[in-house]
Design a protein around this motif. Structure first.
Motif, PDB file in Angstrom:
ATOM      1  N   GLU A  51       0.829  -1.203   0.000  1.00 21.39           N
ATOM      2  CA  GLU A  51       0.000   0.000   0.000  1.00 21.39           C
ATOM      3  C   GLU A  51       0.869   1.261   0.000  1.00 21.39           C
ATOM      4  OE1 GLU A  51      -3.427   0.605   0.023  1.00 21.39           O
ATOM      5  OE2 GLU A  51      -3.559  -1.471  -0.628  1.00 21.39           O
ATOM      6  N   LYS A  52       1.940   1.227   0.800  1.00 22.14           N
ATOM      7  CA  LYS A  52       2.827   2.384   0.909  1.00 22.14           C
ATOM      8  C   LYS A  52       3.523   2.642  -0.430  1.00 22.14           C
ATOM      9  CE  LYS A  52       6.600   4.334   3.589  1.00 22.14           C
ATOM     10  NZ  LYS A  52       7.152   4.984   2.410  1.00 22.14           N
ATOM     11  N   VAL A  53       3.991   1.580  -1.080  1.00 20.99           N
ATOM     12  CA  VAL A  53       4.672   1.739  -2.374  1.00 20.99           C
ATOM     13  C   VAL A  53       3.709   2.297  -3.408  1.00 20.99           C
ATOM     14  CG1 VAL A  53       5.734   0.467  -4.278  1.00 20.99           C
ATOM     15  CG2 VAL A  53       6.392  -0.041  -1.933  1.00 20.99           C
ATOM     16  N   LYS A  54       2.464   1.768  -3.414  1.00 20.65           N
ATOM     17  CA  LYS A  54       1.450   2.264  -4.361  1.00 20.65           C
ATOM     18  C   LYS A  54       1.170   3.749  -4.129  1.00 20.65           C
ATOM     19  CE  LYS A  54      -1.230  -1.894  -5.332  1.00 20.65           C
ATOM     20  NZ  LYS A  54      -2.499  -2.583  -5.060  1.00 20.65           N
ATOM     21  N   LYS A  55       1.025   4.118  -2.849  1.00 17.86           N
ATOM     22  CA  LYS A  55       0.727   5.503  -2.498  1.00 17.86           C
ATOM     23  C   LYS A  55       1.863   6.427  -2.948  1.00 17.86           C
ATOM     24  CE  LYS A  55      -0.801   8.191   1.488  1.00 17.86           C
ATOM     25  NZ  LYS A  55      -0.862   8.243   2.950  1.00 17.86           N
ATOM     26  N   ASP A  56       3.120   5.984  -2.699  1.00 19.15           N
ATOM     27  CA  ASP A  56       4.274   6.790  -3.100  1.00 19.15           C
ATOM     28  C   ASP A  56       4.296   6.998  -4.616  1.00 19.15           C
ATOM     29  OD1 ASP A  56       5.032   6.968  -0.502  1.00 19.15           O
ATOM     30  OD2 ASP A  56       6.656   5.497  -0.635  1.00 19.15           O
ATOM     31  N   LYS A  57       3.984   5.925  -5.357  1.00 15.34           N
ATOM     32  CA  LYS A  57       3.985   6.039  -6.814  1.00 15.34           C
ATOM     33  C   LYS A  57       2.907   7.000  -7.296  1.00 15.34           C
ATOM     34  CE  LYS A  57       6.097   1.767  -8.357  1.00 15.34           C
ATOM     35  NZ  LYS A  57       5.932   0.525  -9.119  1.00 15.34           N
ATOM     36  N   GLU A  58       1.708   6.915  -6.675  1.00 17.53           N
ATOM     37  CA  GLU A  58       0.608   7.814  -7.054  1.00 17.53           C
ATOM     38  C   GLU A  58       0.972   9.268  -6.759  1.00 17.53           C
ATOM     39  OE1 GLU A  58      -2.970   6.474  -5.164  1.00 17.53           O
ATOM     40  OE2 GLU A  58      -2.979   4.613  -6.288  1.00 17.53           O
ATOM     41  N   GLU A  59       1.631   9.495  -5.626  1.00 24.11           N
ATOM     42  CA  GLU A  59       2.044  10.862  -5.278  1.00 24.11           C
ATOM     43  C   GLU A  59       3.081  11.386  -6.277  1.00 24.11           C
ATOM     44  OE1 GLU A  59       3.258  10.868  -1.219  1.00 24.11           O
ATOM     45  OE2 GLU A  59       1.218  10.724  -0.477  1.00 24.11           O
ATOM     46  N   ASP A  60       4.002  10.507  -6.697  1.00 24.13           N
ATOM     47  CA  ASP A  60       4.996  10.906  -7.696  1.00 24.13           C
ATOM     48  C   ASP A  60       4.316  11.285  -9.006  1.00 24.13           C
ATOM     49  OD1 ASP A  60       7.003  10.510  -5.930  1.00 24.13           O
ATOM     50  OD2 ASP A  60       7.669   8.590  -6.750  1.00 24.13           O
ATOM     51  N   LYS A  61       3.323  10.476  -9.415  1.00 24.95           N
ATOM     52  CA  LYS A  61       2.592  10.765 -10.654  1.00 24.95           C
ATOM     53  C   LYS A  61       1.869  12.101 -10.544  1.00 24.95           C
ATOM     54  CE  LYS A  61       1.576   6.165 -12.447  1.00 24.95           C
ATOM     55  NZ  LYS A  61       0.511   5.160 -12.627  1.00 24.95           N
ATOM     56  N   LYS A  62       1.233  12.347  -9.395  1.00 21.91           N
ATOM     57  CA  LYS A  62       0.474  13.586  -9.177  1.00 21.91           C
ATOM     58  C   LYS A  62       1.387  14.804  -9.286  1.00 21.91           C
ATOM     59  CE  LYS A  62      -2.798  15.814  -6.174  1.00 21.91           C
ATOM     60  NZ  LYS A  62      -2.778  16.413  -4.885  1.00 21.91           N
TER      61      LYS A  62
END
Ligand SMILES: [Zn+2]
Length: 98
Positions: free
Chosen positions: A59-70
């Protein structure tokens, strides 16, 4: 030579010993921390039985990736937050006061 009683792979250290050098070291660690603690550490690190912990990491890795994309999208649209101004140093303060 006889095989180690624990790993059943390596040769025993010495004539009177039951374990190989590596397993003797493992035995010392178990003496220090206790077998339950060592087993718990091994299960968490080697087997990763705890699905909950793994899910939290995913979940943490997914969240970090989404934040990077944003952030990338915001930069493309010029919406990226402006960086804070650099801190004023003592030498800069002297110049402004004069
Ligand atoms: Zn061994």
């Amino acid at each position: 030579m006889f095989e180690c009683y624990l790993c059943l792979n390596k040769k025993r250290a010495g004539y009177g010993g039951y374990y190989c050098d590596a397993c003797n070291k493992i035995g010392k660690i178990i003496e220090c921390y206790g077998s339950d603690e060592v087993l718990d550490i091994l299960e968490q690190t080697c087997l990763r039985k705890d699905k909950k912990l793994r899910d939290i990491k995913i979940e943490k890795v997914k969240k970090d990736k989404e934040e990077d994309k944003k952030v990338d999208i915001d930069k493309a649209h010029g919406l990226a937050p402006t960086p804070p101004p650099p801190p004023t140093t003592r030498s800069q303060k002297k110049k402004t006061s004069n």
